[in-house]
Design a protein around this motif. Structure first.
Motif, PDB file in Angstrom:
ATOM      1  N   MET A 167       0.960  -1.379  -0.062  1.00  0.00           N
ATOM      2  CA  MET A 167       0.047  -0.112  -0.052  1.00  0.00           C
ATOM      3  C   MET A 167       0.812   1.211   0.022  1.00  0.00           C
ATOM      4  O   MET A 167       2.105   1.180   0.439  1.00  0.00           O
ATOM      5  CB  MET A 167      -0.842   0.055   1.379  1.00  0.00           C
ATOM      6  CG  MET A 167      -1.857  -0.978   1.219  1.00  0.00           C
ATOM      7  SD  MET A 167      -3.291  -0.658  -0.085  1.00  0.00           S
ATOM      8  CE  MET A 167      -4.011   0.604   0.491  1.00  0.00           C
ATOM      9  N   SER A 168       0.197   2.085  -0.767  1.00  0.00           N
ATOM     10  CA  SER A 168       1.164   3.647  -0.661  1.00  0.00           C
ATOM     11  C   SER A 168       1.109   4.266   0.650  1.00  0.00           C
ATOM     12  O   SER A 168       0.114   4.141   1.375  1.00  0.00           O
ATOM     13  CB  SER A 168       0.480   4.168  -1.915  1.00  0.00           C
ATOM     14  OG  SER A 168       0.602   3.890  -3.193  1.00  0.00           O
ATOM     15  N   TYR A 228      -4.217   9.689   1.387  1.00  0.00           N
ATOM     16  CA  TYR A 228      -3.818   8.590   0.573  1.00  0.00           C
ATOM     17  C   TYR A 228      -4.070   8.923  -0.919  1.00  0.00           C
ATOM     18  O   TYR A 228      -4.966   9.497  -1.434  1.00  0.00           O
ATOM     19  CB  TYR A 228      -4.402   7.293   0.849  1.00  0.00           C
ATOM     20  CG  TYR A 228      -3.893   6.627   2.052  1.00  0.00           C
ATOM     21  CD1 TYR A 228      -2.917   5.561   2.281  1.00  0.00           C
ATOM     22  CD2 TYR A 228      -4.366   6.979   3.343  1.00  0.00           C
ATOM     23  CE1 TYR A 228      -2.462   5.136   3.143  1.00  0.00           C
ATOM     24  CE2 TYR A 228      -3.866   6.651   4.652  1.00  0.00           C
ATOM     25  CZ  TYR A 228      -2.906   5.446   4.578  1.00  0.00           C
ATOM     26  OH  TYR A 228      -2.545   4.865   5.535  1.00  0.00           O
ATOM     27  N   SER A 238      -6.677   4.154  -3.295  1.00  0.00           N
ATOM     28  CA  SER A 238      -6.081   3.533  -2.520  1.00  0.00           C
ATOM     29  C   SER A 238      -7.093   2.554  -1.639  1.00  0.00           C
ATOM     30  O   SER A 238      -6.725   1.561  -1.109  1.00  0.00           O
ATOM     31  CB  SER A 238      -5.293   4.238  -1.251  1.00  0.00           C
ATOM     32  OG  SER A 238      -4.245   4.897  -1.968  1.00  0.00           O
TER      33      SER A 238
END
Length: 368
Positions: A39-40, A56, A60
């Motif tokens: 995940m970013s 985010y 996301s």
């Protein structure tokens, strides 16, 4: 007027997970996913009073839901990185390359260990008597029954099956090109289940499997584990990016097409395509599809890959159109089918059943 993308914060992601049925998703697990590169990380967008606001990237929430769905099939972080990247989510390419390489390296090591173990059991030298070791492994694999047995799509004799499996191990696991007669190659096609592709046609198209069966041996140049590992290591970043879309089509669209054809025809292995039915239920196949596309490009098979992926492009729309039948009143459906005969009626009922069972939905689907 363009719609501004919605700002996503941590709680939005957690709510998305809960709405998708993952009520146990927590902030701690989200942080674990960020540390694993699945995940970013959020960026600071300002303050809400004295408190910082972290947001985010767009999408996301969808990425988290897909990640959780794929984790129902595997918790291998390396495989998950590749799967998410193939699906188009923002995962660092360097990490994806390292993960794909790690997966194939592990498989190569496991193959080597299995051969050494079998050589020890048989009292054989794993190097100088490798063919005999492979034959012993193949005989065991070919005879196995039960849940973990190899599929048996087309009947062949036990000896023919064992010989074919030995050749397949030499080609795909070891990257060798064994001396195979045309008759033996035809048996290999039967063991793989692809032989109906020489005679059964999809609509009016020509059979997709043509040419001498022994040409399969040459595919060791780019579809064997050693060659695919080399393709992953040697490919440039631009080649990786170019491989992303066709790999996604093969991994995510080809099995849907295959299940659609099975529903339309009532044959699970129509035109020898049955082996693709569960392709998207095994996340590790995403790694193989990336490696296959990269290897095919270097083996001058890019035209074949492009032709196949182009043929897959219309299918998501076609499946979407098929789903419209689920909203159709029964009397209207009966009226539309009247006069078309029992074959059309049976075909429609099979499609409806496949749609209701989720067989034509894109992956990841709930595990069985």
């Amino acid at each position: 007027m363009a719609v501004e993308p919605r700002v996503l914060q941590r709680d939005d992601l957690l709510r998305a997970a809960m709405s998708a049925g993952f009520g146990t998703m927590t902030e701690r697990r989200l942080e674990d996913f960020r540390q694993d590169g699945l995940m970013s990380r959020p960026v600071r967008a300002g303050n809400d009073g004295r408190w910082p606001v972290w947001i985010y990237p767009v999408g996301s929430d969808q990425q988290l839901v897909q990640l959780l769905r794929w984790r129902e099939h595997t918790q291998n972080v390396d495989v998950l990185r590749v799967v998410l990247w193939v699906e188009g989510f923002p995962v660092a390419l360097d990490a994806v390359r390292a993960s794909a390489t790690a997966v194939l390296t592990t498989l190569l090591h496991e193959v080597e260990q299995d051969l050494q173990a079998e050589a020890s059991r048989q009292g054989l030298d794993p190097v100088t008597e490798q063919d005999a070791v492979v034959s012993a492994v193949a005989t065991t694999m070919a005879a196995k029954r039960g849940k973990n047995a190899l599929p048996r799509p087309i009947r062949v004799t036990a000896d023919e099956r064992a010989t074919a499996v030995a050749h397949l191990l030499q080609i795909f696991a070891l990257g060798k090109q064994p001396d195979v007669t045309e008759e033996e190659a035809e048996t290999i096609e039967k063991v793989l289940g692809v032989s109906p592709g020489r005679r059964q046609r999809v609509e009016e198209a020509d059979p997709w499997l043509t040419g001498p069966a022994s040409a399969l041996v040459e595919s060791a140049d780019f579809v064997s584990l050693p060659k695919m590992a080399n393709a992953l290591a040697d490919a440039t970043d631009s080649e990786w990016e170019e491989a992303r879309s066709p790999a996604a089509a093969l991994f995510l669209q080809l099995p849907v097409v295959t299940r659609t054809m099975a529903a339309l025809t009532g044959k699970g292995n129509f035109a020898g395509m049955g082996g693709h039915i569960v392709l998207d239920s095994e996340p590790i196949m995403a790694v193989f599809m990336v490696a296959f596309v990269l290897g095919a490009r270097r083996a001058d098979w890019s035209g074949n890959v492009e032709g196949l992926t182009d043929s897959l492009a219309p299918w998501p729309t076609l499946v979407g159109e098929m789903k419209q039948v689920l909203d159709m009143p029964q009397h209207e459906l009966d009226h539309n089918l009247a006069g078309h005969g029992t074959e059309m009626w049976d075909r429609t009922q099979r499609i409806i059943k496949a749609l209701l069972n989720g067989e034509l939905d894109p992956a990841p689907r709930p595990p069985c």
